[in-house]
Design a protein around this motif. Structure first.
Motif, PDB file in Angstrom:
ATOM      1  N   ALA A  72     -14.667 102.035 111.172  1.00 42.09           N
ATOM      2  CA  ALA A  72     -14.721 101.946 112.551  1.00 42.09           C
ATOM      3  C   ALA A  72     -15.144 100.171 112.972  1.00 42.09           C
TER       4      ALA A  72
ATOM      5  N   THR B 245     -10.869  95.176 115.647  1.00 46.10           N
ATOM      6  CA  THR B 245      -9.995  94.476 114.704  1.00 46.10           C
ATOM      7  C   THR B 245      -8.946  93.499 114.927  1.00 46.10           C
TER       8      THR B 245
ATOM      9  N   GLY C 236     -17.410 109.794 119.332  1.00 52.11           N
ATOM     10  CA  GLY C 236     -18.808 109.134 119.557  1.00 52.11           C
ATOM     11  C   GLY C 236     -18.786 107.622 119.062  1.00 52.11           C
ATOM     12  N   ASP C 237     -20.011 106.946 119.133  1.00 50.60           N
ATOM     13  CA  ASP C 237     -19.968 105.621 119.038  1.00 50.60           C
ATOM     14  C   ASP C 237     -20.615 105.539 117.619  1.00 50.60           C
TER      15      ASP C 237
ATOM     16  N   LEU D 288     -15.924 110.149 112.771  1.00 49.19           N
ATOM     17  CA  LEU D 288     -16.601 109.844 114.092  1.00 49.19           C
ATOM     18  C   LEU D 288     -15.909 108.643 114.742  1.00 49.19           C
TER      19      LEU D 288
ATOM     20  N   GLY E  54      -7.779 104.345 108.803  1.00 49.47           N
ATOM     21  CA  GLY E  54      -8.856 105.588 108.968  1.00 49.47           C
ATOM     22  C   GLY E  54      -7.997 106.825 108.984  1.00 49.47           C
TER      23      GLY E  54
ATOM     24  N   GLN F 163      -0.063 102.287 112.716  1.00 53.42           N
ATOM     25  CA  GLN F 163      -0.803 100.984 113.061  1.00 53.42           C
ATOM     26  C   GLN F 163      -0.259 100.749 114.449  1.00 53.42           C
TER      27      GLN F 163
ATOM     28  N   THR G 232     -11.168 104.285 120.985  1.00 53.39           N
ATOM     29  CA  THR G 232     -10.668 103.117 121.870  1.00 53.39           C
ATOM     30  C   THR G 232      -9.070 102.903 121.727  1.00 53.39           C
TER      31      THR G 232
ATOM     32  N   VAL H 214     -19.819  95.937 118.009  1.00 53.38           N
ATOM     33  CA  VAL H 214     -19.306  97.032 117.442  1.00 53.38           C
ATOM     34  C   VAL H 214     -19.400  96.663 115.800  1.00 53.38           C
TER      35      VAL H 214
HETATM   36  P1  NAD Z   1      -7.860  99.956 114.126  1.00 56.13           P
HETATM   37  O1  NAD Z   1      -8.299  98.986 115.296  1.00 56.13           O
HETATM   38  O2  NAD Z   1      -6.533 100.613 113.872  1.00 56.13           O
HETATM   39  O3  NAD Z   1      -9.001 101.376 114.179  1.00 56.13           O
HETATM   40  C1  NAD Z   1     -10.147 101.121 114.300  1.00 56.13           C
HETATM   41  C2  NAD Z   1     -10.780 102.431 114.606  1.00 56.13           C
HETATM   42  O4  NAD Z   1     -12.233 102.298 115.100  1.00 56.13           O
HETATM   43  C3  NAD Z   1     -10.223 103.204 116.076  1.00 56.13           C
HETATM   44  O5  NAD Z   1      -9.817 104.442 115.743  1.00 56.13           O
HETATM   45  C4  NAD Z   1     -11.056 102.882 117.001  1.00 56.13           C
HETATM   46  O6  NAD Z   1     -11.386 104.001 117.938  1.00 56.13           O
HETATM   47  C5  NAD Z   1     -12.566 103.054 116.196  1.00 56.13           C
HETATM   48  N1  NAD Z   1     -13.703 102.495 116.981  1.00 56.13           N
HETATM   49  C6  NAD Z   1     -13.887 101.096 117.533  1.00 56.13           C
HETATM   50  N2  NAD Z   1     -15.050 100.801 118.024  1.00 56.13           N
HETATM   51  C7  NAD Z   1     -15.811 102.044 117.520  1.00 56.13           C
HETATM   52  C8  NAD Z   1     -17.056 102.559 117.791  1.00 56.13           C
HETATM   53  N3  NAD Z   1     -18.115 101.451 118.424  1.00 56.13           N
HETATM   54  N4  NAD Z   1     -17.418 103.645 117.386  1.00 56.13           N
HETATM   55  C9  NAD Z   1     -16.837 104.626 116.797  1.00 56.13           C
HETATM   56  N5  NAD Z   1     -15.628 104.363 116.434  1.00 56.13           N
HETATM   57  C10 NAD Z   1     -14.869 103.185 116.838  1.00 56.13           C
HETATM   58  O7  NAD Z   1      -8.311  99.452 112.905  1.00 56.13           O
HETATM   59  P2  NAD Z   1      -7.731  99.315 111.194  1.00 56.13           P
HETATM   60  O8  NAD Z   1      -6.630  98.418 111.128  1.00 56.13           O
HETATM   61  O9  NAD Z   1      -7.580 100.376 110.767  1.00 56.13           O
HETATM   62  O10 NAD Z   1      -9.052  98.632 110.397  1.00 56.13           O
HETATM   63  C11 NAD Z   1     -10.020  99.661 109.744  1.00 56.13           C
HETATM   64  C12 NAD Z   1     -11.055  99.006 109.185  1.00 56.13           C
HETATM   65  O11 NAD Z   1     -10.285  98.233 107.924  1.00 56.13           O
HETATM   66  C13 NAD Z   1     -11.841  97.879 109.899  1.00 56.13           C
HETATM   67  O12 NAD Z   1     -12.977  97.667 109.576  1.00 56.13           O
HETATM   68  C14 NAD Z   1     -11.057  96.375 109.406  1.00 56.13           C
HETATM   69  O13 NAD Z   1     -11.898  95.349 109.672  1.00 56.13           O
HETATM   70  C15 NAD Z   1     -10.722  96.894 108.024  1.00 56.13           C
HETATM   71  N6  NAD Z   1      -9.513  96.076 107.439  1.00 56.13           N
HETATM   72  C16 NAD Z   1      -8.198  96.209 108.328  1.00 56.13           C
HETATM   73  C17 NAD Z   1      -7.172  95.301 107.774  1.00 56.13           C
HETATM   74  C18 NAD Z   1      -5.608  95.555 108.379  1.00 56.13           C
HETATM   75  O14 NAD Z   1      -4.788  94.998 107.901  1.00 56.13           O
HETATM   76  N7  NAD Z   1      -5.652  96.357 109.210  1.00 56.13           N
HETATM   77  C19 NAD Z   1      -7.163  94.853 106.696  1.00 56.13           C
HETATM   78  C20 NAD Z   1      -8.525  94.653 106.054  1.00 56.13           C
HETATM   79  C21 NAD Z   1      -9.475  95.285 106.548  1.00 56.13           C
END
Ligand code: NAD
Length: 350
Positions: free
Chosen positions: A79, A82, A56-57, A33, A14, A190, A37, A97
């Motif tokens: 969000a 993960t 916010g959530d 938004l 994000g 990351q 976490t 979530v």
């Molecule tokens: P991450 O864990 O680094 O970030 C997740 C973000 O979501 C965090 O900023 C967290 O604070 C926020 N969050 C969690 N619960 C929340 C809630 N209830 N309300 C609002 N915010 C909330 O994850 P990432 O690696 O950046 O992955 C982002 C998306 O990409 C996810 O949907 C994941 O499934 C998808 N994805 C990730 C990868 C990867 O390699 N990292 C690969 C394919 C898809």
């Protein structure tokens, strides 16, 4: 102009996406938004004037409706919980979530854009993972968009469920949606519980890192900038109701990735003697090989053996090709973590 709501915009992908979009679309308004976490950091978005962060959530449907009512026409939904290991220990939060949270957003989008709305163009873009397709055998062809779902962890099952909900809201209510299904990402920002930053930070702090099983599980790696460009293409040119696979054409066993990181760290220390003073616990600071820190541990339950992604559809329809070669992207990632120690090093007393 696009008026964006980016959920999870303070997490890894994000943050990179918000920075990417702000750079290329400086006149667009971006609302993030994020519940911040352990995986999200408000400071990741520092210095971006066109970005408003709302803590916010996504499960707070009323809050999401209020935000959408300000004129937002596009949701990009990152969000999620993960981390696969965490989903094995505590699956409930993943269902809350990833499934309920996605449904909350879909309900708010339907209400604002369709039920109460004026029919103006909108887009709900959902970010998903190749893990929804399950595990490939050594000779199986790569996943396509029509590969049946076969998730093997609570994380991937929750992501698969959320994909189905997005599809259902398109088919049933006419919500304009798109989904990108992506392979493993790497790059800056990351959190340290994922393979590449974990291994890299342990090399720098002289801590052993566990390798599941024989280390020969194969993942396809995509630099996060390429992922952001793929999302941009799908958002601006992708057909509503469609799913597009994204991957990096860089399938490697985990052990090969770990060896590349260890060698990259050793090389960086040889090239810059000041690193030994900054990271005195690193084995590389004493001229020892970082690979000495590798430790084999029992395999993870349900550990998928191999992923590979066919990106033919987004290539043919939208011209997507990954631009960043894995070795180059990894070198840049190592450099970023070396330059941004204060980002990943826990504050004293925390
Ligand atoms: P991450 O864990 O680094 O970030 C997740 C973000 O979501 C965090 O900023 C967290 O604070 C926020 N969050 C969690 N619960 C929340 C809630 N209830 N309300 C609002 N915010 C909330 O994850 P990432 O690696 O950046 O992955 C982002 C998306 O990409 C996810 O949907 C994941 O499934 C998808 N994805 C990730 C990868 C990867 O390699 N990292 C690969 C394919 C898809």
């Amino acid at each position: 102009m696009v008026d964006l709501l980016v959920t999870g915009g303070a997490g890894f992908i994000g943050t990179n996406f918000v920075r990417y979009w702000a750079d290329r679309h400086p006149h667009d308004r971006i609302t993030v938004l994020d519940s911040l976490t352990y995986a999200g950091k408000a400071a990741n978005l520092d210095g971006l004037d066109q970005v408003r962060l709302v803590r916010g959530d996504i499960r707070d449907t009323r809050l999401v409706c209020e935000l959408l009512a300000t004129g937002i026409d596009t949701v990009v939904h990152f969000a999620a919980e993960t981390h696969v290991d965490r989903s094995i220990g505590d699956p409930d939060i993943f269902l809350d979530v990833n499934v309920q949270g996605t449904h909350s957003l879909l309900k708010a989008a339907r209400q604002t854009w369709i039920d109460d709305g004026d029919g103006r163009p909108h887009r709900f873009h959902h970010i998903s993972t190749d893990e929804v397709y399950g595990s490939l055998g050594p000779d199986d062809p790569p996943f396509t968009e029509t590969t049946p779902y076969a998730p093997n962890s609570p994380y991937s099952a929750s992501k698969a469920a959320s994909n189905h909900l997005v599809r259902a809201y398109h088919r049933t209510y006419g919500l304009q949606t798109s989904v990108t299904v992506c392979s493993n990402n790497y790059g800056p920002f990351q959190f340290a519980d994922k393979l590449i930053p974990l291994c890299l930070i342990n090399c720098l702090t002289g801590k052993p890192f566990g390798i599941y099983g024989d280390g020969m599980n194969v993942r396809d790696w995509l630099h996060v900038d390429d992922h952001c460009r793929g999302i941009e293409l799908a958002l601006l040119g992708g057909r509503s109701g469609e799913t597009y696979n994204l991957g990096g054409d860089a399938a490697l066993p985990n052990l090969a990735v770990i060896d590349l990181i260890c060698n990259g760290v050793d090389r960086a220390f040889r090239a810059d003697p000041s690193l030994a003073g900054r990271f005195p616990q690193a084995f590389a600071a004493r001229g020892q090989r970082s690979a000495t820190l590798k430790t084999y541990v029992a395999d993870r339950p349900g550990h998928d053996r191999r992923y590979a992604v066919d990106t033919g559809k987004i290539g043919a329809e939208l011209g997507f090709r990954p631009r960043c070669a894995f070795e180059d992207g990894l070198e840049r990632t190592i450099a970023w973590y070396l330059e941004n120690e204060s980002w990943w090093r826990p504050a004293p007393g925390s």
